[in-house]
Design a protein around this motif. Structure first.
Motif, PDB file in Angstrom:
ATOM      1  N   MET A   1      46.362  58.088  29.117  1.00 18.64           N
ATOM      2  CA  MET A   1      46.569  57.075  30.367  1.00 18.64           C
ATOM      3  C   MET A   1      48.180  56.631  30.169  1.00 18.64           C
ATOM      4  O   MET A   1      48.560  55.920  29.076  1.00 18.64           O
ATOM      5  CB  MET A   1      45.799  55.929  30.569  1.00 18.64           C
ATOM      6  N   ASP A   2      48.944  56.763  30.972  1.00 22.72           N
ATOM      7  CA  ASP A   2      50.372  56.379  30.869  1.00 22.72           C
ATOM      8  C   ASP A   2      50.498  54.991  31.577  1.00 22.72           C
ATOM      9  O   ASP A   2      49.570  54.205  31.710  1.00 22.72           O
ATOM     10  CB  ASP A   2      51.316  57.123  31.792  1.00 22.72           C
ATOM     11  N   GLU A   3      51.650  54.501  31.239  1.00 21.52           N
ATOM     12  CA  GLU A   3      52.036  53.022  31.541  1.00 21.52           C
ATOM     13  C   GLU A   3      51.719  52.487  32.988  1.00 21.52           C
ATOM     14  O   GLU A   3      51.204  51.465  33.462  1.00 21.52           O
ATOM     15  CB  GLU A   3      53.314  52.774  31.022  1.00 21.52           C
ATOM     16  N   THR A   4      51.987  53.446  33.874  1.00 21.11           N
ATOM     17  CA  THR A   4      51.725  53.379  35.374  1.00 21.11           C
ATOM     18  C   THR A   4      50.402  53.138  35.690  1.00 21.11           C
ATOM     19  O   THR A   4      49.948  52.172  36.435  1.00 21.11           O
ATOM     20  CB  THR A   4      52.514  54.408  36.321  1.00 21.11           C
ATOM     21  N   GLU A   5      49.507  53.945  35.208  1.00 20.15           N
ATOM     22  CA  GLU A   5      48.027  53.970  35.318  1.00 20.15           C
ATOM     23  C   GLU A   5      47.445  52.635  34.659  1.00 20.15           C
ATOM     24  O   GLU A   5      46.671  52.036  35.334  1.00 20.15           O
ATOM     25  CB  GLU A   5      47.480  55.157  34.839  1.00 20.15           C
ATOM     26  N   ASN A   6      47.819  52.089  33.788  1.00 18.62           N
ATOM     27  CA  ASN A   6      47.574  50.939  32.930  1.00 18.62           C
ATOM     28  C   ASN A   6      47.963  49.769  33.877  1.00 18.62           C
ATOM     29  O   ASN A   6      47.062  48.835  33.957  1.00 18.62           O
ATOM     30  CB  ASN A   6      48.066  50.766  31.617  1.00 18.62           C
ATOM     31  N   LEU A   7      49.049  49.735  34.512  1.00 17.39           N
ATOM     32  CA  LEU A   7      49.468  48.730  35.293  1.00 17.39           C
ATOM     33  C   LEU A   7      48.518  48.724  36.593  1.00 17.39           C
ATOM     34  O   LEU A   7      48.315  47.564  36.986  1.00 17.39           O
ATOM     35  CB  LEU A   7      50.935  48.905  35.749  1.00 17.39           C
ATOM     36  N   SER A   8      48.584  49.761  37.202  1.00 22.81           N
ATOM     37  CA  SER A   8      47.609  50.103  38.302  1.00 22.81           C
ATOM     38  C   SER A   8      45.883  49.609  37.996  1.00 22.81           C
ATOM     39  O   SER A   8      45.491  48.848  38.777  1.00 22.81           O
ATOM     40  CB  SER A   8      47.634  51.494  38.858  1.00 22.81           C
ATOM     41  N   GLU A   9      45.664  50.032  36.951  1.00 23.72           N
ATOM     42  CA  GLU A   9      44.174  49.416  36.453  1.00 23.72           C
ATOM     43  C   GLU A   9      44.102  47.910  36.273  1.00 23.72           C
ATOM     44  O   GLU A   9      43.044  47.413  36.828  1.00 23.72           O
ATOM     45  CB  GLU A   9      43.712  50.225  35.280  1.00 23.72           C
ATOM     46  N   GLU A  10      45.278  47.217  35.836  1.00 23.66           N
ATOM     47  CA  GLU A  10      45.035  46.010  35.431  1.00 23.66           C
ATOM     48  C   GLU A  10      45.242  45.165  36.739  1.00 23.66           C
ATOM     49  O   GLU A  10      44.627  44.063  37.032  1.00 23.66           O
ATOM     50  CB  GLU A  10      46.330  45.284  34.653  1.00 23.66           C
ATOM     51  N   LEU A  11      46.031  45.645  37.786  1.00 20.65           N
ATOM     52  CA  LEU A  11      46.422  44.998  39.017  1.00 20.65           C
ATOM     53  C   LEU A  11      44.917  44.996  39.931  1.00 20.65           C
ATOM     54  O   LEU A  11      44.630  44.313  40.354  1.00 20.65           O
ATOM     55  CB  LEU A  11      47.348  45.609  39.923  1.00 20.65           C
ATOM     56  N   ARG A  12      44.383  46.413  39.798  1.00 20.25           N
ATOM     57  CA  ARG A  12      42.880  46.357  40.339  1.00 20.25           C
ATOM     58  C   ARG A  12      41.896  45.248  39.878  1.00 20.25           C
ATOM     59  O   ARG A  12      41.043  44.833  40.536  1.00 20.25           O
ATOM     60  CB  ARG A  12      42.706  47.933  40.241  1.00 20.25           C
ATOM     61  N   ALA A  13      41.883  45.659  38.320  1.00 20.98           N
ATOM     62  CA  ALA A  13      40.844  44.636  37.731  1.00 20.98           C
ATOM     63  C   ALA A  13      41.101  43.067  38.219  1.00 20.98           C
ATOM     64  O   ALA A  13      40.359  42.386  38.577  1.00 20.98           O
ATOM     65  CB  ALA A  13      41.061  44.716  36.383  1.00 20.98           C
ATOM     66  N   ALA A  14      42.474  42.661  38.251  1.00 21.38           N
ATOM     67  CA  ALA A  14      42.637  41.207  38.661  1.00 21.38           C
ATOM     68  C   ALA A  14      42.212  41.037  40.076  1.00 21.38           C
ATOM     69  O   ALA A  14      41.707  40.149  40.367  1.00 21.38           O
ATOM     70  CB  ALA A  14      44.119  41.010  38.545  1.00 21.38           C
ATOM     71  N   ALA A  15      42.695  42.035  41.144  1.00 22.49           N
ATOM     72  CA  ALA A  15      42.325  41.851  42.319  1.00 22.49           C
ATOM     73  C   ALA A  15      40.784  41.907  42.756  1.00 22.49           C
ATOM     74  O   ALA A  15      40.641  40.954  43.637  1.00 22.49           O
ATOM     75  CB  ALA A  15      42.965  42.998  43.095  1.00 22.49           C
ATOM     76  N   ILE A  16      40.152  42.565  42.117  1.00 19.93           N
ATOM     77  CA  ILE A  16      38.458  42.609  42.362  1.00 19.93           C
ATOM     78  C   ILE A  16      37.808  41.536  41.503  1.00 19.93           C
ATOM     79  O   ILE A  16      36.611  41.605  41.922  1.00 19.93           O
ATOM     80  CB  ILE A  16      38.095  44.090  42.312  1.00 19.93           C
ATOM     81  N   MET A  17      38.321  41.004  40.635  1.00 24.84           N
ATOM     82  CA  MET A  17      37.606  40.068  39.679  1.00 24.84           C
ATOM     83  C   MET A  17      37.282  38.796  40.666  1.00 24.84           C
ATOM     84  O   MET A  17      37.766  38.131  41.346  1.00 24.84           O
ATOM     85  CB  MET A  17      38.236  39.327  38.587  1.00 24.84           C
ATOM     86  N   PRO A  18      35.525  38.615  40.427  1.00 23.95           N
ATOM     87  CA  PRO A  18      35.180  37.622  41.265  1.00 23.95           C
ATOM     88  C   PRO A  18      35.614  36.111  40.681  1.00 23.95           C
ATOM     89  O   PRO A  18      35.682  36.019  39.537  1.00 23.95           O
ATOM     90  CB  PRO A  18      33.714  37.442  41.476  1.00 23.95           C
ATOM     91  N   MET A  19      35.903  35.108  41.676  1.00 24.37           N
ATOM     92  CA  MET A  19      36.056  33.686  41.026  1.00 24.37           C
ATOM     93  C   MET A  19      34.746  33.325  40.427  1.00 24.37           C
ATOM     94  O   MET A  19      33.724  33.279  41.407  1.00 24.37           O
ATOM     95  CB  MET A  19      36.592  33.022  42.210  1.00 24.37           C
ATOM     96  N   PRO A  20      34.645  32.767  39.401  1.00 20.32           N
ATOM     97  CA  PRO A  20      33.172  32.575  38.734  1.00 20.32           C
ATOM     98  C   PRO A  20      32.775  31.059  39.063  1.00 20.32           C
ATOM     99  O   PRO A  20      31.496  30.919  38.710  1.00 20.32           O
ATOM    100  CB  PRO A  20      33.554  32.662  37.158  1.00 20.32           C
TER     101      PRO A  20
END
Length: 74
Positions: A1-20
């Protein structure tokens, strides 16, 4: 996985994380109202991964970048 894919995945993970907790419990971080995220910025973000991801969401919202993140949510 390259750096761009890592960044995209982190953005996605942050965006979909539910407020607990709180008034918006269960709401994806990207869907939190901007004033709520700004309030947390002033009070201090929670510790750990939640705080890191909320800080990222703050930067996205404060800089008008939501339109760039939403396509990653697919």
């Amino acid at each position: 996985m390259d750096e761009t894919e890592n960044l995209s995945e982190e953005l996605r993970a942050a965006a979909i994380m539910p407020m607990p907790f709180g008034r918006f419990k269960g709401t994806r971080l990207i869907d939190l109202p901007e004033p709520y995220v700004v309030w947390f910025k002033g009070q201090g973000f929670p510790s750990g991964m939640l705080g890191k991801r909320m800080a990222l969401i703050y930067e996205i919202k404060a800089n008008g970048l939501e339109k760039l993140v939403r396509p990653l949510l697919g």
